[in-house]
Design a protein around this motif. Structure first.
Motif, PDB file in Angstrom:
ATOM      1  N   ARG A 110       0.802  -1.219   0.048  1.00 59.91           N
ATOM      2  CA  ARG A 110       0.025   0.021  -0.053  1.00 59.91           C
ATOM      3  C   ARG A 110       0.784   1.182   0.130  1.00 59.91           C
ATOM      4  NH1 ARG A 110      -5.121  -1.981   3.843  1.00 59.91           N
ATOM      5  NH2 ARG A 110      -5.263  -3.951   3.016  1.00 59.91           N
ATOM      6  N   ARG A 111       2.169   1.013   0.113  1.00 55.54           N
ATOM      7  CA  ARG A 111       3.133   1.984   0.152  1.00 55.54           C
ATOM      8  C   ARG A 111       3.664   2.589  -1.088  1.00 55.54           C
ATOM      9  NH1 ARG A 111       6.772   0.503   5.547  1.00 55.54           N
ATOM     10  NH2 ARG A 111       5.107   0.831   6.936  1.00 55.54           N
ATOM     11  N   THR A 112       3.577   1.454  -2.132  1.00 62.00           N
ATOM     12  CA  THR A 112       4.164   1.711  -3.442  1.00 62.00           C
ATOM     13  C   THR A 112       3.760   2.768  -4.083  1.00 62.00           C
ATOM     14  OG1 THR A 112       4.670  -0.681  -3.484  1.00 62.00           O
ATOM     15  CG2 THR A 112       4.840   0.421  -5.560  1.00 62.00           C
ATOM     16  N   GLN A 113       4.544   3.700  -4.728  1.00 58.97           N
ATOM     17  CA  GLN A 113       4.158   4.644  -5.738  1.00 58.97           C
ATOM     18  C   GLN A 113       4.664   4.439  -7.134  1.00 58.97           C
ATOM     19  OE1 GLN A 113       2.543   7.588  -4.252  1.00 58.97           O
ATOM     20  NE2 GLN A 113       2.679   6.302  -2.724  1.00 58.97           N
ATOM     21  N   PRO A 114       3.850   4.854  -8.078  1.00 61.72           N
ATOM     22  CA  PRO A 114       3.984   4.625  -9.379  1.00 61.72           C
ATOM     23  C   PRO A 114       5.416   4.660 -10.012  1.00 61.72           C
ATOM     24  CG  PRO A 114       2.185   5.658  -9.377  1.00 61.72           C
ATOM     25  CD  PRO A 114       2.770   5.589  -7.936  1.00 61.72           C
ATOM     26  N   GLY A 115       6.190   5.621  -9.352  1.00 62.19           N
ATOM     27  CA  GLY A 115       7.771   5.570  -9.631  1.00 62.19           C
ATOM     28  C   GLY A 115       8.816   4.972  -8.839  1.00 62.19           C
ATOM     29  N   ASP A 116       8.171   3.908  -8.178  1.00 64.04           N
ATOM     30  CA  ASP A 116       9.164   3.058  -7.227  1.00 64.04           C
ATOM     31  C   ASP A 116       9.697   2.121  -8.140  1.00 64.04           C
ATOM     32  OD1 ASP A 116       8.847   4.734  -5.066  1.00 64.04           O
ATOM     33  OD2 ASP A 116       7.271   3.304  -4.201  1.00 64.04           O
ATOM     34  N   HIS A 117      10.486   2.385  -9.192  1.00 64.43           N
ATOM     35  CA  HIS A 117      11.114   1.382  -9.786  1.00 64.43           C
ATOM     36  C   HIS A 117      12.736   1.233  -9.212  1.00 64.43           C
ATOM     37  CE1 HIS A 117       8.120   0.794 -12.850  1.00 64.43           C
ATOM     38  NE2 HIS A 117       7.867   2.233 -12.867  1.00 64.43           N
ATOM     39  N   LEU A 118      13.701   0.430  -9.999  1.00 65.29           N
ATOM     40  CA  LEU A 118      14.852   0.099  -9.115  1.00 65.29           C
ATOM     41  C   LEU A 118      15.683   1.090  -8.535  1.00 65.29           C
ATOM     42  CD1 LEU A 118      16.578  -2.157  -8.489  1.00 65.29           C
ATOM     43  CD2 LEU A 118      17.854  -2.211 -10.646  1.00 65.29           C
ATOM     44  N   ASP A 119      15.717   2.344  -9.451  1.00 71.06           N
ATOM     45  CA  ASP A 119      16.497   3.344  -8.861  1.00 71.06           C
ATOM     46  C   ASP A 119      15.920   3.826  -7.668  1.00 71.06           C
ATOM     47  OD1 ASP A 119      18.350   3.274 -11.075  1.00 71.06           O
ATOM     48  OD2 ASP A 119      17.471   4.712 -12.207  1.00 71.06           O
ATOM     49  N   GLU A 120      14.723   3.869  -7.466  1.00 64.56           N
ATOM     50  CA  GLU A 120      14.072   4.640  -6.311  1.00 64.56           C
ATOM     51  C   GLU A 120      14.348   3.487  -5.254  1.00 64.56           C
ATOM     52  OE1 GLU A 120      12.117   7.044  -3.700  1.00 64.56           O
ATOM     53  OE2 GLU A 120      13.226   7.203  -5.619  1.00 64.56           O
ATOM     54  N   MET A 121      14.127   2.277  -5.588  1.00 68.61           N
ATOM     55  CA  MET A 121      14.281   1.040  -4.561  1.00 68.61           C
ATOM     56  C   MET A 121      15.764   1.315  -3.906  1.00 68.61           C
ATOM     57  SD  MET A 121      11.238  -0.143  -3.759  1.00 68.61           S
ATOM     58  CE  MET A 121      11.777  -1.700  -3.079  1.00 68.61           C
ATOM     59  N   LEU A 122      16.799   1.491  -4.634  1.00 65.82           N
ATOM     60  CA  LEU A 122      18.090   1.488  -4.221  1.00 65.82           C
ATOM     61  C   LEU A 122      18.408   2.728  -3.491  1.00 65.82           C
ATOM     62  CD1 LEU A 122      20.114   0.571  -7.659  1.00 65.82           C
ATOM     63  CD2 LEU A 122      19.881  -0.918  -5.695  1.00 65.82           C
ATOM     64  N   ARG A 123      17.615   3.738  -3.894  1.00 66.30           N
ATOM     65  CA  ARG A 123      17.582   5.186  -3.056  1.00 66.30           C
ATOM     66  C   ARG A 123      16.901   4.510  -1.495  1.00 66.30           C
ATOM     67  NH1 ARG A 123      14.976   9.114  -0.823  1.00 66.30           N
ATOM     68  NH2 ARG A 123      12.946   8.083  -1.463  1.00 66.30           N
ATOM     69  N   LYS A 124      15.785   4.018  -1.369  1.00 67.26           N
ATOM     70  CA  LYS A 124      15.405   3.255  -0.353  1.00 67.26           C
ATOM     71  C   LYS A 124      16.222   2.481   0.406  1.00 67.26           C
ATOM     72  CE  LYS A 124      10.570   4.032  -1.505  1.00 67.26           C
ATOM     73  NZ  LYS A 124       9.197   3.578  -1.858  1.00 67.26           N
ATOM     74  N   LEU A 125      16.860   1.477  -0.135  1.00 65.36           N
ATOM     75  CA  LEU A 125      18.029   0.815   0.348  1.00 65.36           C
ATOM     76  C   LEU A 125      18.797   1.646   1.107  1.00 65.36           C
ATOM     77  CD1 LEU A 125      19.295  -2.211   1.065  1.00 65.36           C
ATOM     78  CD2 LEU A 125      20.415  -1.753  -1.180  1.00 65.36           C
ATOM     79  N   HIS A 126      19.324   2.577   0.555  1.00 62.99           N
ATOM     80  CA  HIS A 126      20.595   3.642   1.046  1.00 62.99           C
ATOM     81  C   HIS A 126      21.723   2.863   1.153  1.00 62.99           C
ATOM     82  CE1 HIS A 126      21.974   7.227   2.603  1.00 62.99           C
ATOM     83  NE2 HIS A 126      22.233   6.589   3.828  1.00 62.99           N
ATOM     84  N   ARG A 127      21.912   2.298   2.150  1.00 67.21           N
ATOM     85  CA  ARG A 127      23.041   1.549   2.256  1.00 67.21           C
ATOM     86  C   ARG A 127      23.061  -0.120   2.706  1.00 67.21           C
ATOM     87  NH1 ARG A 127      26.773  -0.177   6.216  1.00 67.21           N
ATOM     88  NH2 ARG A 127      28.989  -0.154   5.710  1.00 67.21           N
ATOM     89  N   GLY A 128      23.478  -0.733   1.871  1.00 67.44           N
ATOM     90  CA  GLY A 128      23.078  -2.221   1.911  1.00 67.44           C
ATOM     91  C   GLY A 128      23.414  -2.974   0.781  1.00 67.44           C
ATOM     92  N   LEU A 129      22.843  -4.387   1.026  1.00 70.83           N
ATOM     93  CA  LEU A 129      23.010  -5.225  -0.003  1.00 70.83           C
ATOM     94  C   LEU A 129      21.779  -5.468  -1.170  1.00 70.83           C
ATOM     95  CD1 LEU A 129      25.155  -7.297  -1.122  1.00 70.83           C
ATOM     96  CD2 LEU A 129      23.725  -9.102   0.046  1.00 70.83           C
ATOM     97  N   PHE A 130      22.290  -5.219  -2.533  1.00 72.26           N
ATOM     98  CA  PHE A 130      21.345  -5.454  -3.595  1.00 72.26           C
ATOM     99  C   PHE A 130      21.528  -6.914  -3.967  1.00 72.26           C
ATOM    100  CE2 PHE A 130      20.367  -4.695  -8.309  1.00 72.26           C
ATOM    101  CZ  PHE A 130      18.990  -5.085  -8.091  1.00 72.26           C
ATOM    102  N   VAL A 131      20.506  -7.970  -3.746  1.00 72.96           N
ATOM    103  CA  VAL A 131      20.976  -9.319  -4.139  1.00 72.96           C
ATOM    104  C   VAL A 131      20.334  -9.682  -5.565  1.00 72.96           C
ATOM    105  CG1 VAL A 131      20.635 -11.450  -3.644  1.00 72.96           C
ATOM    106  CG2 VAL A 131      20.983 -10.003  -1.653  1.00 72.96           C
ATOM    107  N   THR A 132      21.229 -10.085  -6.694  1.00 70.07           N
ATOM    108  CA  THR A 132      20.757 -10.489  -7.854  1.00 70.07           C
ATOM    109  C   THR A 132      20.746 -11.912  -8.142  1.00 70.07           C
ATOM    110  OG1 THR A 132      22.911  -9.923  -8.772  1.00 70.07           O
ATOM    111  CG2 THR A 132      21.144  -8.155  -8.777  1.00 70.07           C
TER     112      THR A 132
END
Length: 457
Positions: free
Chosen positions: A359-381
């Motif tokens: 319910r918090r997701t905004q239309p612009g919350d694609h990967l770049d925005e999700m990395l911004r929300k992560l801020h500092r941490g691990l992005f697992v692929t």
């Protein structure tokens, strides 16, 4: 699907399958079975693979099968055959009957209750699942080469390949039982895939990408698949380890569906009646973060997990599985429902087109925005190993991906392990991206978990 299927690449027509089912059920009835069910199916396909431009494999598959289940009260027997002659039908039903005679009675055994079976009108619902692809080996070879060539052309550091492949598959079936259910349909699934290798000095990294659709016209261009696979492999060069600690973890959308898969496993009847689930007695309980919902829709036109009925001929439904983090329902077949004293949910055969949303997701919350929300941490692929305990919820997987600082990727990461417990991980999901990706029966964007243990250097 029309009645005539021979023109669509199949050897048998629907009418032939319908007659086989009627004959099989009649044989079971004449033998004295109290109930019986049967399914007849045929599949056909072509797969072609290349490596470094050279043809590696051309594989054609064509198979057919009849499966029969016979009940003598609550005694149950199964048998199958690939021979559709009258004599083979009689032998197969007799084999299932004899197995049932010597099998202990099971109070939960039996066909679905008639009230749960689809009506003929519901069974005939057209969900646009069948798009045959008249693909020959030469065309498939050319497409696979285009996919791999595009990967090699991306950069001079793409020096090798584990190969590229093209596959076209289609099947159809008809099923019925002695309680009146009849139904069946045709389906198709086609794909491109490639796995390039990037080399720089002594470093070597591989990655892969694919496109899979029911309709070949919906597949990504083979060049696009090849380029993206190459870009993923190149991005993994110059990887390093990171210190051990507790950090936020962002799961790429391609991997995040695995978290939903673990949830489905824990909510499935087999795990529940065996008491082998970390989510026992969870109906009405808050299991996920309160901003999360999971919806299920078996009727999505062309959906990868769409179906007008489940594997038993039971009616399926749109439903909300998780509402504001609270579990609303299980995944039950007729058998597991009886074991639990509940009613089937129409999930013999598994989940159908699930979608995780926040319910918090905004239309612009694609990967770049999700990395911004992560801020500092691990992005697992990438995840390695099978370190998920369905009984306790303990989670430990080898991982690779990227280290993120100030919302931006800093460098690739390899040789780390992430760990936690799914009970806590599901509660600690703080965001779901708008970058939705469908993997089989599950659709989700990237998923950000507030904190997990990371074992690195």
């Amino acid at each position: 699907m029309s009645g005539s299927t021979t023109s669509q690449g199949f050897a048998f027509q629907r009418e032939q399958f319908q007659q086989i089912i009627e004959d099989t059920l009649a044989i079971a009835r004449d033998l004295g079975a109290s109930d019986a069910g049967a399914e007849v199916s045929e599949g056909a396909g072509l797969s072609v693979s290349v490596r470094k431009g050279e043809l590696e494999n051309v594989e054609r598959n064509r198979d057919k099968s009849l499966g029969v289940t016979v009940y003598l009260g609550q005694q149950r027997g199964n048998a199958s055959t690939s021979d559709f002659s009258r004599q083979a039908l009689e032998q197969t039903v007799r084999a299932a009957y004899d197995i049932a005679r010597y099998t202990a009675a099971d109070p939960a055994a039996g066909l679905p209750d008639e009230a749960d079976l689809v009506t003929p009108e519901e069974a005939a619902r057209d969900l646009d699942l069948f798009h045959p692809w008249a693909l020959d080996a030469d065309t498939a070879l050319a497409l696979a080469r285009r996919c791999e060539d595009a990967a090699f052309a991306t950069h001079k550091w793409i020096t090798n390949s584990e190969g590229a492949g093209v596959s076209a598959q289609q099947s159809h079936f008809w099923a019925g039982n002695s309680r009146g259910f009849r139904g069946g349909y045709a389906s198709s699934r086609h794909s491109y895939s490639v796995a390039p290798i990037a080399s720089k000095g002594r470093q070597m990294e591989r990655d892969a990408w694919y496109s899979t659709q029911r309709d070949a016209m919906d597949l990504a261009a083979p060049e696009a698949v090849g380029r993206y696979a190459a870009e993923r492999a190149l991005a993994r060069l110059n990887g390093r380890q990171v210190p051990t600690g507790e950090v936020p973890v962002l799961f790429e959308n391609t991997l995040a569906s695995g978290l939903i898969g673990s949830l489905v496993g824990a909510l499935s009847g087999g795990s529940l009646y065996r008491r082998a689930s970390f989510l026992l007695d969870s109906i009405g309980q808050p299991v996920l973060a309160g901003h999360l919902d999971i919806d299920e829709d078996p009727f999505i036109v062309g959906g990868k997990a769409s179906a007008p009925f489940d594997d038993e001929g039971v009616r399926v439904h749109r439903r909300r599985v998780v509402d504001a983090g609270v579990i609303q329902g299980y995944y039950l077949s007729s058998y597991s429902a009886r074991k639990l004293g509940l009613r089937t949910t129409g999930h013999a055969g598994g989940a159908q087109n699930m979608r995780l949303s926040s319910r918090r997701t905004q239309p612009g919350d694609h990967l770049d925005e999700m990395l911004r929300k992560l801020h500092r941490g691990l992005f697992v692929t990438e995840l390695m190993g099978q370190g998920v305990n369905g009984v306790t919820g303990d989670y430990s997987r080898g991982a690779a991906g990227y280290w993120v600082e100030n919302g931006r990727i800093v460098h690739p990461v390899h040789e780390v392990t992430i760990a936690g417990n799914l009970k806590q991980m599901l509660r600690d999901i703080v965001a779901v991206g708008a970058d939705g990706y469908t993997s089989g029966a599950r659709t989700t964007g990237s998923v950000l978990i507030e904190r997990m243990k990371l074992a690195g250097q």
